[in-house]
Design a protein around this motif. Structure first.
Motif, PDB file in Angstrom:
ATOM      1  N   ALA A  40      10.761  44.455   9.114  1.00 10.51           N
ATOM      2  CA  ALA A  40      11.745  44.953  10.072  1.00 10.51           C
ATOM      3  C   ALA A  40      13.159  44.806   9.522  1.00 10.51           C
ATOM      4  CB  ALA A  40      11.604  44.213  11.396  1.00 10.51           C
ATOM      5  N   LEU A  41      13.429  43.667   8.891  1.00  4.02           N
ATOM      6  CA  LEU A  41      14.758  43.422   8.328  1.00  4.02           C
ATOM      7  C   LEU A  41      15.115  44.478   7.291  1.00  4.02           C
ATOM      8  CD1 LEU A  41      16.885  41.031   8.603  1.00  4.02           C
ATOM      9  CD2 LEU A  41      16.036  40.284   6.382  1.00  4.02           C
ATOM     10  N   ALA A  42      14.132  44.902   6.506  1.00  4.88           N
ATOM     11  CA  ALA A  42      14.382  45.865   5.434  1.00  4.88           C
ATOM     12  C   ALA A  42      14.828  47.215   5.971  1.00  4.88           C
ATOM     13  CB  ALA A  42      13.126  46.037   4.584  1.00  4.88           C
ATOM     14  N   LEU A  43      14.563  47.499   7.239  1.00  2.83           N
ATOM     15  CA  LEU A  43      14.919  48.793   7.828  1.00  2.83           C
ATOM     16  C   LEU A  43      16.338  48.820   8.386  1.00  2.83           C
ATOM     17  CD1 LEU A  43      11.576  49.619   9.701  1.00  2.83           C
ATOM     18  CD2 LEU A  43      12.349  50.459   7.475  1.00  2.83           C
ATOM     19  N   LEU A  44      17.007  47.676   8.419  1.00  3.87           N
ATOM     20  CA  LEU A  44      18.361  47.613   8.957  1.00  3.87           C
ATOM     21  C   LEU A  44      19.380  47.951   7.869  1.00  3.87           C
ATOM     22  CD1 LEU A  44      17.995  44.347  11.029  1.00  3.87           C
ATOM     23  CD2 LEU A  44      18.142  46.673  11.929  1.00  3.87           C
ATOM     24  N   PRO A  45      20.452  48.647   8.231  1.00  5.52           N
ATOM     25  CA  PRO A  45      21.485  48.990   7.243  1.00  5.52           C
ATOM     26  C   PRO A  45      22.074  47.745   6.590  1.00  5.52           C
ATOM     27  CG  PRO A  45      21.815  50.202   9.303  1.00  5.52           C
ATOM     28  CD  PRO A  45      20.758  49.181   9.571  1.00  5.52           C
ATOM     29  N   VAL A  46      22.341  47.830   5.300  1.00  8.50           N
ATOM     30  CA  VAL A  46      22.814  46.667   4.532  1.00  8.50           C
ATOM     31  C   VAL A  46      24.076  46.077   5.152  1.00  8.50           C
ATOM     32  CG1 VAL A  46      23.705  45.925   2.305  1.00  8.50           C
ATOM     33  CG2 VAL A  46      21.807  47.548   2.397  1.00  8.50           C
ATOM     34  N   GLU A  47      24.972  46.918   5.657  1.00  9.59           N
ATOM     35  CA  GLU A  47      26.264  46.421   6.130  1.00  9.59           C
ATOM     36  C   GLU A  47      26.148  45.555   7.390  1.00  9.59           C
ATOM     37  OE1 GLU A  47      25.704  50.670   7.686  1.00  9.59           O
ATOM     38  OE2 GLU A  47      25.439  49.564   5.794  1.00  9.59           O
ATOM     39  N   ARG A  48      25.078  45.664   8.124  1.00 10.47           N
ATOM     40  CA  ARG A  48      24.927  44.795   9.296  1.00 10.47           C
ATOM     41  C   ARG A  48      23.580  44.054   9.304  1.00 10.47           C
ATOM     42  NH1 ARG A  48      24.633  50.048  11.651  1.00 10.47           N
ATOM     43  NH2 ARG A  48      22.664  50.493  12.734  1.00 10.47           N
ATOM     44  N   ARG A  49      22.984  43.950   8.151  1.00 16.71           N
ATOM     45  CA  ARG A  49      21.704  43.259   8.047  1.00 16.71           C
ATOM     46  C   ARG A  49      21.918  41.750   8.195  1.00 16.71           C
ATOM     47  NH1 ARG A  49      18.949  44.717   2.749  1.00 16.71           N
ATOM     48  NH2 ARG A  49      18.445  46.620   3.920  1.00 16.71           N
ATOM     49  N   PRO A  50      21.192  41.088   9.110  1.00 18.87           N
ATOM     50  CA  PRO A  50      21.334  39.640   9.260  1.00 18.87           C
ATOM     51  C   PRO A  50      20.535  38.896   8.201  1.00 18.87           C
ATOM     52  CG  PRO A  50      19.738  40.463  10.837  1.00 18.87           C
ATOM     53  CD  PRO A  50      20.271  41.672  10.098  1.00 18.87           C
ATOM     54  N   LEU A  51      20.825  37.621   8.081  1.00 19.67           N
ATOM     55  CA  LEU A  51      20.043  36.738   7.233  1.00 19.67           C
ATOM     56  C   LEU A  51      18.780  36.333   7.991  1.00 19.67           C
ATOM     57  CD1 LEU A  51      19.860  34.876   4.670  1.00 19.67           C
ATOM     58  CD2 LEU A  51      21.043  33.141   6.044  1.00 19.67           C
ATOM     59  N   LEU A  52      17.636  36.414   7.343  1.00 16.22           N
ATOM     60  CA  LEU A  52      16.383  35.967   7.949  1.00 16.22           C
ATOM     61  C   LEU A  52      16.051  34.580   7.424  1.00 16.22           C
ATOM     62  CD1 LEU A  52      13.827  36.437   9.654  1.00 16.22           C
ATOM     63  CD2 LEU A  52      12.794  37.525   7.641  1.00 16.22           C
ATOM     64  N   ARG A  53      16.001  33.606   8.325  1.00 23.06           N
ATOM     65  CA  ARG A  53      15.673  32.229   7.965  1.00 23.06           C
ATOM     66  C   ARG A  53      14.273  31.910   8.508  1.00 23.06           C
ATOM     67  NH1 ARG A  53      20.775  28.689   9.865  1.00 23.06           N
ATOM     68  NH2 ARG A  53      20.219  29.627  11.854  1.00 23.06           N
ATOM     69  N   ILE A  54      13.403  31.425   7.633  1.00 20.12           N
ATOM     70  CA  ILE A  54      12.014  31.139   8.002  1.00 20.12           C
ATOM     71  C   ILE A  54      11.792  29.646   7.885  1.00 20.12           C
ATOM     72  CG2 ILE A  54       9.596  31.593   7.469  1.00 20.12           C
ATOM     73  CD1 ILE A  54      10.598  34.214   6.081  1.00 20.12           C
ATOM     74  N   ALA A  55      11.524  28.996   9.011  1.00 18.46           N
ATOM     75  CA  ALA A  55      11.326  27.548   9.055  1.00 18.46           C
ATOM     76  C   ALA A  55       9.862  27.259   9.325  1.00 18.46           C
ATOM     77  CB  ALA A  55      12.197  26.925  10.140  1.00 18.46           C
ATOM     78  N   GLY A  56       9.211  26.577   8.402  1.00 17.70           N
ATOM     79  CA  GLY A  56       7.808  26.247   8.594  1.00 17.70           C
ATOM     80  C   GLY A  56       7.127  26.023   7.259  1.00 17.70           C
ATOM     81  N   GLY A  57       6.014  25.312   7.301  1.00 18.87           N
ATOM     82  CA  GLY A  57       5.268  25.035   6.086  1.00 18.87           C
ATOM     83  C   GLY A  57       3.930  25.730   6.086  1.00 18.87           C
ATOM     84  N   ALA A  58       3.325  25.796   4.906  1.00 16.13           N
ATOM     85  CA  ALA A  58       2.008  26.411   4.767  1.00 16.13           C
ATOM     86  C   ALA A  58       0.943  25.467   5.313  1.00 16.13           C
ATOM     87  CB  ALA A  58       1.722  26.726   3.310  1.00 16.13           C
ATOM     88  N   THR A  59      -0.173  26.043   5.753  1.00 17.95           N
ATOM     89  CA  THR A  59      -1.302  25.223   6.207  1.00 17.95           C
ATOM     90  C   THR A  59      -2.359  25.246   5.109  1.00 17.95           C
ATOM     91  OG1 THR A  59      -2.087  27.159   7.446  1.00 17.95           O
ATOM     92  CG2 THR A  59      -0.843  25.513   8.650  1.00 17.95           C
ATOM     93  N   ALA A  60      -3.416  26.027   5.296  1.00 14.57           N
ATOM     94  CA  ALA A  60      -4.511  26.017   4.316  1.00 14.57           C
ATOM     95  C   ALA A  60      -4.140  26.736   3.030  1.00 14.57           C
ATOM     96  CB  ALA A  60      -5.758  26.641   4.937  1.00 14.57           C
ATOM     97  N   ASP A  61      -3.392  27.832   3.147  1.00  9.05           N
ATOM     98  CA  ASP A  61      -3.107  28.666   1.987  1.00  9.05           C
ATOM     99  C   ASP A  61      -1.672  28.456   1.542  1.00  9.05           C
ATOM    100  OD1 ASP A  61      -2.921  30.552   0.036  1.00  9.05           O
ATOM    101  OD2 ASP A  61      -3.442  32.270   1.286  1.00  9.05           O
ATOM    102  N   ALA A  62      -1.492  27.607   0.538  1.00  7.45           N
ATOM    103  CA  ALA A  62      -0.145  27.283   0.060  1.00  7.45           C
ATOM    104  C   ALA A  62       0.514  28.450  -0.650  1.00  7.45           C
ATOM    105  CB  ALA A  62      -0.202  26.073  -0.863  1.00  7.45           C
ATOM    106  N   SER A  63      -0.250  29.498  -0.991  1.00  8.78           N
ATOM    107  CA  SER A  63       0.321  30.641  -1.700  1.00  8.78           C
ATOM    108  C   SER A  63       1.018  31.614  -0.767  1.00  8.78           C
ATOM    109  CB  SER A  63      -0.783  31.386  -2.462  1.00  8.78           C
ATOM    110  OG  SER A  63      -1.685  32.024  -1.555  1.00  8.78           O
ATOM    111  N   PHE A  64       0.867  31.422   0.545  1.00  3.53           N
ATOM    112  CA  PHE A  64       1.396  32.423   1.474  1.00  3.53           C
ATOM    113  C   PHE A  64       2.923  32.457   1.464  1.00  3.53           C
ATOM    114  CE2 PHE A  64       2.110  34.222   5.821  1.00  3.53           C
ATOM    115  CZ  PHE A  64       1.514  35.450   5.579  1.00  3.53           C
ATOM    116  N   GLY A  65       3.565  31.301   1.309  1.00  2.00           N
ATOM    117  CA  GLY A  65       5.023  31.282   1.249  1.00  2.00           C
ATOM    118  C   GLY A  65       5.565  32.089   0.087  1.00  2.00           C
ATOM    119  N   PRO A  66       5.095  31.834  -1.145  1.00  3.07           N
ATOM    120  CA  PRO A  66       5.541  32.652  -2.276  1.00  3.07           C
ATOM    121  C   PRO A  66       5.245  34.136  -2.088  1.00  3.07           C
ATOM    122  CG  PRO A  66       4.507  30.649  -3.074  1.00  3.07           C
ATOM    123  CD  PRO A  66       4.301  30.666  -1.591  1.00  3.07           C
TER     124      PRO A  66
END
Length: 404
Positions: free
Chosen positions: A234-260
């Motif tokens: 969704a963020l990628a569809l917003l115009p660059v000039e008003r695109r907000p910063l997306l902050r993701i807070a949380g850790g991986a559970t079973a699959d540690a590769s999901f964050g990367p």
């Protein structure tokens, strides 16, 4: 049993996760928050509350008292955190160790692992057993586009057994109660809805900082069910000039590769400098993040309630959430936030863009959200839970309409 004592000795069973573990560690999530705060409220009301969990951290004591709650950590299985599904192997041994602690006035189990271990113990003691699921297995035929993970037939059968045989089922939303009713066959007269509370002193508003870049916060474990990839798209569809910063807070559970993988998705969409992966947060850290955000997004495929949405409301921050499951009850569409039907990134981008473009709407949703949240105290939750406890102790059943 005669009259019900004013103070009950209550056993709260949480086999697979320690409600008193440090926030942000392991599988600590919304269930832990609900259990811990409810236990604290019951203890403040004068009940003798004992939490029984598995000893999974050698740095913790086998028994200790925290805020008036006794925590028993049973030496069952290895003294370390294991993948959630591995706890199924510990149920029998856990039940045997639990039996040595009683009898108590009742046992209240959280998650099906706990219930399978505790129900036979409650029966042997001749006391009631209540069950809270927090999540319910999806049948193998479930469409995974609904965001639910199919489970082994054993879990669904175990949950159905608990729903039908326990003296009461406490659900965190009407959506969860309906799932227990329709999928598990829980008797409707034994269902109680107890909405979660929120610490409105910890989660409180702060003024917006003029000139600061807008930001969207997603607070969730890093797993496909939480739909964090949808927020990035969704963020990628917003115009660059008003695109907000997306902050993701949380850790991986079973699959540690999901964050990367999420960071790779962001980079592929040209968002390398627009997405931050912050890792697990303490409760204080999460509260700070929420009140400093322009909005909070909850793009989960499904949630039994969605405690994050209520915490955002207490922080005076508008919420954009999926119109699914308990989120429909956690977010009042147009009053405390915006609900989005479906999973088209365009629709989510439009909701974000609308809040960015309408500061008056953000202010109104945040103010009304705060007003809604401050009424949801943990002491009021504890009072409803205590009424449910007394109801089963005297054999009067549990009201199907009780809720905090």
């Amino acid at each position: 049993m005669g009259g019900v004592p004013s103070s009950l000795r209550v056993g709260i069973v949480c086999l697979h996760t320690d409600p008193y573990a440090p926030p942000g560690s392991g599988d600590v999530g919304g269930m832990n928050v609900v259990v811990r705060h409810t236990c604290d409220a019951l203890a403040r009301a004068g009940h003798r509350v004992e939490v029984i969990t598995r000893w999974s951290d050698p740095a913790t004591a086998g028994r200790e008292e925290i805020d008036g709650v006794v925590v028993h950590r049973l030496a069952v299985g290895p003294p370390r955190t294991v993948l959630k599904g591995e706890n199924e192997a510990f149920m029998d041994d856990f039940g045997r160790e639990l039996a040595l602690l009683g009898p108590m006035d009742l046992l209240h189990s959280h998650h099906w692992f706990s219930g399978i271990a505790a129900l036979p113990v409650a029966r042997s003691w001749g006391v009631p057993h209540l069950q809270s699921f927090h999540s319910i297995a999806a049948p193998e035929s479930t469409d995974l586009s609904a965001g639910e993970r199919p489970e082994s037939p054993g879990r669904l059968q175990g949950e159905a057994f608990l729903a039908q045989q326990s003296d009461g089922v406490l659900a965190v939303s009407r959506a969860e109660a309906m799932t227990a009713l329709e999928r598990l066959g829980a008797p409707p007269e034994r269902l109680t809805v107890v909405y979660p509370g929120v610490d409105s002193a910890l989660f409180h508003p702060a003024p917006e900082t003029p000139g600061k870049r807008s930001s969207v916060l997603v607070a969730a474990r890093l797993e496909p069910l939480k739909g964090v990839d949808l927020a990035i798209r969704a963020l990628a569809l917003l115009p660059v000039e008003r695109r907000p910063l997306l902050r993701i807070a949380g850790g991986a559970t079973a699959d540690a590769s999901f964050g990367p993988e999420l960071l790779e998705l962001a980079a592929g969409l040209g968002l390398r400098d627009d997405v931050e992966l912050l890792g697990p947060q303490s409760r204080t850290g999460l509260a700070d993040l929420m009140r400093s955000s322009t909005m909070v997004m909850v793009p989960s495929h499904s949630e039994t309630y969605g405690l994050v949405a209520l915490e955002a409301a207490a922080s005076g921050v508008p919420v954009i959430a999926s119109a699914t499951g308990g989120l429909v009850e956690a977010v009042r569409d147009g009053t405390t936030g915006l609900l989005v039907q479906g999973r088209r990134p365009q629709d989510w981008a439009a909701a974000v863009d609308r809040l960015l473009a309408e500061p008056e709407l953000r202010e109104r949703l945040g103010r009304q959200g705060r007003e809604h949240a401050v009424a949801r105290t943990w002491d009021s939750v504890g009072a409803v839970v205590a009424r449910a406890y007394r109801g089963v102790v005297v054999g009067a059943g549990v009201s199907a309409v009780g809720r905090a």
